[in-house]
Design an enzyme around this catalytic site. Sequence first.
Site, PDB file in Angstrom:
ATOM      1  N   GLU A 299       0.833  -1.203   0.000  1.00  0.00           N
ATOM      2  CA  GLU A 299       0.000   0.000   0.000  1.00  0.00           C
ATOM      3  C   GLU A 299       0.871   1.257   0.000  1.00  0.00           C
ATOM      4  O   GLU A 299       0.659   2.185  -0.788  1.00  0.00           O
ATOM      5  CB  GLU A 299      -0.897  -0.025   1.245  1.00  0.00           C
ATOM      6  CG  GLU A 299      -1.795   1.177   1.396  1.00  0.00           C
ATOM      7  CD  GLU A 299      -2.866   1.215   0.321  1.00  0.00           C
ATOM      8  OE1 GLU A 299      -3.694   0.303   0.272  1.00  0.00           O
ATOM      9  OE2 GLU A 299      -2.854   2.164  -0.479  1.00  0.00           O
ATOM     10  N   ASP A 303       0.974   4.123  -2.992  1.00  0.00           N
ATOM     11  CA  ASP A 303       0.567   5.500  -2.706  1.00  0.00           C
ATOM     12  C   ASP A 303       1.697   6.469  -3.017  1.00  0.00           C
ATOM     13  O   ASP A 303       1.499   7.505  -3.649  1.00  0.00           O
ATOM     14  CB  ASP A 303       0.164   5.634  -1.228  1.00  0.00           C
ATOM     15  CG  ASP A 303      -0.979   4.710  -0.853  1.00  0.00           C
ATOM     16  OD1 ASP A 303      -1.579   4.105  -1.766  1.00  0.00           O
ATOM     17  OD2 ASP A 303      -1.263   4.575   0.356  1.00  0.00           O
ATOM     18  N   SER A 535      -7.510   2.716  -3.303  1.00  0.00           N
ATOM     19  CA  SER A 535      -6.175   3.010  -2.778  1.00  0.00           C
ATOM     20  C   SER A 535      -5.303   3.691  -3.800  1.00  0.00           C
ATOM     21  O   SER A 535      -4.424   4.465  -3.459  1.00  0.00           O
ATOM     22  CB  SER A 535      -5.451   1.701  -2.472  1.00  0.00           C
ATOM     23  OG  SER A 535      -5.767   1.255  -1.239  1.00  0.00           O
ATOM     24  N   ASP A 580     -17.300  13.603 -16.338  1.00  0.00           N
ATOM     25  CA  ASP A 580     -18.441  12.911 -15.751  1.00  0.00           C
ATOM     26  C   ASP A 580     -18.419  11.438 -16.175  1.00  0.00           C
ATOM     27  O   ASP A 580     -18.332  11.137 -17.357  1.00  0.00           O
ATOM     28  CB  ASP A 580     -19.727  13.595 -16.241  1.00  0.00           C
ATOM     29  CG  ASP A 580     -20.937  13.202 -15.426  1.00  0.00           C
ATOM     30  OD1 ASP A 580     -20.775  12.415 -14.467  1.00  0.00           O
ATOM     31  OD2 ASP A 580     -22.038  13.696 -15.743  1.00  0.00           O
ATOM     32  N   ILE A 581     -18.453  10.550 -15.193  1.00  0.00           N
ATOM     33  CA  ILE A 581     -18.462   9.111 -15.494  1.00  0.00           C
ATOM     34  C   ILE A 581     -19.920   8.657 -15.442  1.00  0.00           C
ATOM     35  O   ILE A 581     -20.591   8.839 -14.417  1.00  0.00           O
ATOM     36  CB  ILE A 581     -17.614   8.313 -14.477  1.00  0.00           C
ATOM     37  CG1 ILE A 581     -16.212   8.929 -14.314  1.00  0.00           C
ATOM     38  CG2 ILE A 581     -17.538   6.831 -14.870  1.00  0.00           C
ATOM     39  CD1 ILE A 581     -15.375   8.998 -15.570  1.00  0.00           C
ATOM     40  N   GLY A 599     -23.947  13.709 -14.032  1.00  0.00           N
ATOM     41  CA  GLY A 599     -23.939  14.496 -12.793  1.00  0.00           C
ATOM     42  C   GLY A 599     -23.384  13.663 -11.652  1.00  0.00           C
ATOM     43  O   GLY A 599     -22.917  12.526 -11.854  1.00  0.00           O
ATOM     44  N   ASP A 601     -22.918  11.141  -8.700  1.00  0.00           N
ATOM     45  CA  ASP A 601     -23.535   9.860  -8.347  1.00  0.00           C
ATOM     46  C   ASP A 601     -22.705   9.195  -7.255  1.00  0.00           C
ATOM     47  O   ASP A 601     -21.525   9.507  -7.078  1.00  0.00           O
ATOM     48  CB  ASP A 601     -23.635   8.948  -9.583  1.00  0.00           C
ATOM     49  CG  ASP A 601     -22.284   8.734 -10.245  1.00  0.00           C
ATOM     50  OD1 ASP A 601     -21.426   8.071  -9.625  1.00  0.00           O
ATOM     51  OD2 ASP A 601     -22.058   9.251 -11.355  1.00  0.00           O
TER      52      ASP A 601
END
Length: 619
Positions: A299, A303, A535, A580-581, A599, A601
Amino acid sequence: MRTALALYLLTLAALTAAVPHLSYTFQVKETVTPPREWSQAYKAPSDLTIDLRIALPQQNFALLEQHLYEVSDPFHERYGQHLSQADVNELIAPHPHAVDQVEQWLESHGLSRDSISRSSAGDWLRVKVPVSKAEEMLNTEYHIWVRSTGETLVRATAYSLPVHLHEHVEFVQPTTLFSTFRPMRSSARLVETTQSSTSSSNTGTISVASAASGRVDASCADTVTIECLRQLYNAVGYTPSANTGNQIGVTGYLGQFANEQDLQTFYKNQVPTAVGSSFTTVAVNGGKNIQTLKEAGGEANLDVQFAFGLAHPIPATFYTTDGTPPFQPDSLTPTDGNEPYLDWVDFVLNHPNPPQVISTSYADTEQSGKSCRAVGVKSVSAYPALVPKSFAQRVCQGFATLGARGVTLTFSSGDFGVGDANPDPATQICFSNDGTNKTEFIPLFPPSCPYVTAVGGTTGVPEVAASFSGGGFSNYFDRPIYQAIAVPLYLTKLGTKTYNGLFNRNGRAIPDVSAQSTNFSMIWQGQPFSADGTSAASPAFAGIVALINDARMQKKKAPLGFLNPLIYTLNLLDKSAFNDITSGSNPGCGTPGFNATAGWDPVTGLGTPNFGVLKGLLM
Ligand SMILES: *[C@@H]1O[C@H](CO)[C@@H](O)[C@H](O)[C@H]1NC(C)=O
Ligand SMILES: *[C@@H]1O[C@H](CO)[C@@H](O)[C@H](O)[C@H]1NC(C)=O
Ligand SMILES: *[C@@H]1O[C@H](CO)[C@@H](O)[C@H](O)[C@H]1NC(C)=O
């Protein structure tokens, strides 16, 4: 003679000091039913030392919150005028009367004012006491609790405080907090790859209107690199400065260390100009930093590589925060066993110049640690709170305080869709912890805190929602004002019947934004790996924030700070600031989850960032 008299007087003093607490009238402060997977082993040894944290109410938190919203609202005249350390300390300081009452109580238990350590604002106190003393102070009994996985904690299922202290103390921990930060709670999934980290069978480009020059390398569809993120988020060719005072940070918990050698290999593959550069590791609360390759944390590496790789050469800091050391029944050493966010927040608040954006990829369910069980198991039970609301609220206030100081906090929204830690949607049943055992979606904390930016996940090119992208609605925190337009628009589309009762329609909605979250090409323990999870999304998004901060700081403008009021406003002004996805969903709890829609979600938030547009709008 004199000695005897002195002894007598001392004894008398000790007796009088001891008398008041015997006459305290106790009232229960908090009760929890421990989660199922924890069992009570035996009574805690009375001479075991525990490190009590006492949270005193922050006298003017409401005012701090008002300042936070003013300096974070792009239309307010105070926008960007972040508060100093001294300013925030004054606002979150407890009332002197509360301090006095609590100190008197501690003194009545023989704990001198010198033995108390205090946070920089004085809003929480820390004392080391033997278990026997804590039991007397809190009218409780501590036990050693063992988890099915072998971890141990020293905890109580209830504790009390003298009646007159209830208004002066928000909570005392460790008592009822059964949260532990198991690695599985971090949301990285590492998949060993046979491919070298940069090769891909896909050549050519894919047309993506919002991307830099309208195209993205086809390889990015199965192997995400720093270059892919720069193309997708329209940041190709932007070189930040190392000298504006701008910084980026990444937090690590659970004994996760970011490995320097792996970072160099990653840079060699993906960011050649960064080879030879490094980052600062800061240890919080005795956090370790072991640099042998086999100790490298997956992790932490993920990162650091993506946040710092995107932001290079902006100075970078990795925080290693001590986790929960295993309880050693014989050593009688102080046990930590605390929720580490509190320690981390206090540490960073104590710093005069914290990084202006900090990414965290660790979270826990707002309620239980394991609220799922296999379908078909007949006896259904509620799994009560691991992160008590009192605790979540206080940590969240700490995040607000950092926001007021001008720090953007990004958090992974979680990797379980609308569900919880059970990755298999088919076997999930999610329960409330209010004693009614009703089925409900499980939001994650800290992303559910309204003062942080929760980052969901996307996948592929063009981007669609990642099915694991954590999203939903907090049961602890109400919908913040900045979501007053975007979220009801979504809820109207959803209708009132769908998932009625499974989520809190008035809760803080998650996530705020999203970023790529699959097939991240990283280096771990000397090997190329492919990583999935929100992550990956949080550090990627933080990297973009650092670039915007750079553009602003080069022009002597303030860093973005608490981001949410700004981004929800920008989204109303210019739809191209976020991509926008609109397809994909986040199944969980035995349901198909929410849909990504036009929009905002509860799967991908406002969408993924367009650095070029954001920079244009924010300069
Ligand atoms: C990319 O990630 C998705 C989702 O985890 C996975 O199904 C797919 O196999 C990955 N592709 C490669 C090339 O690793
Ligand atoms: C919830 O489940 C627990 C454990 O099975 C049970 O003891 C309790 O009665 C249940 N509560 C309700 C309201 O059904
Ligand atoms: C998601 O979209 C599908 C297909 O349009 C639709 O059938 C379903 O009802 C939607 N679900 C929600 C929760 O909006």
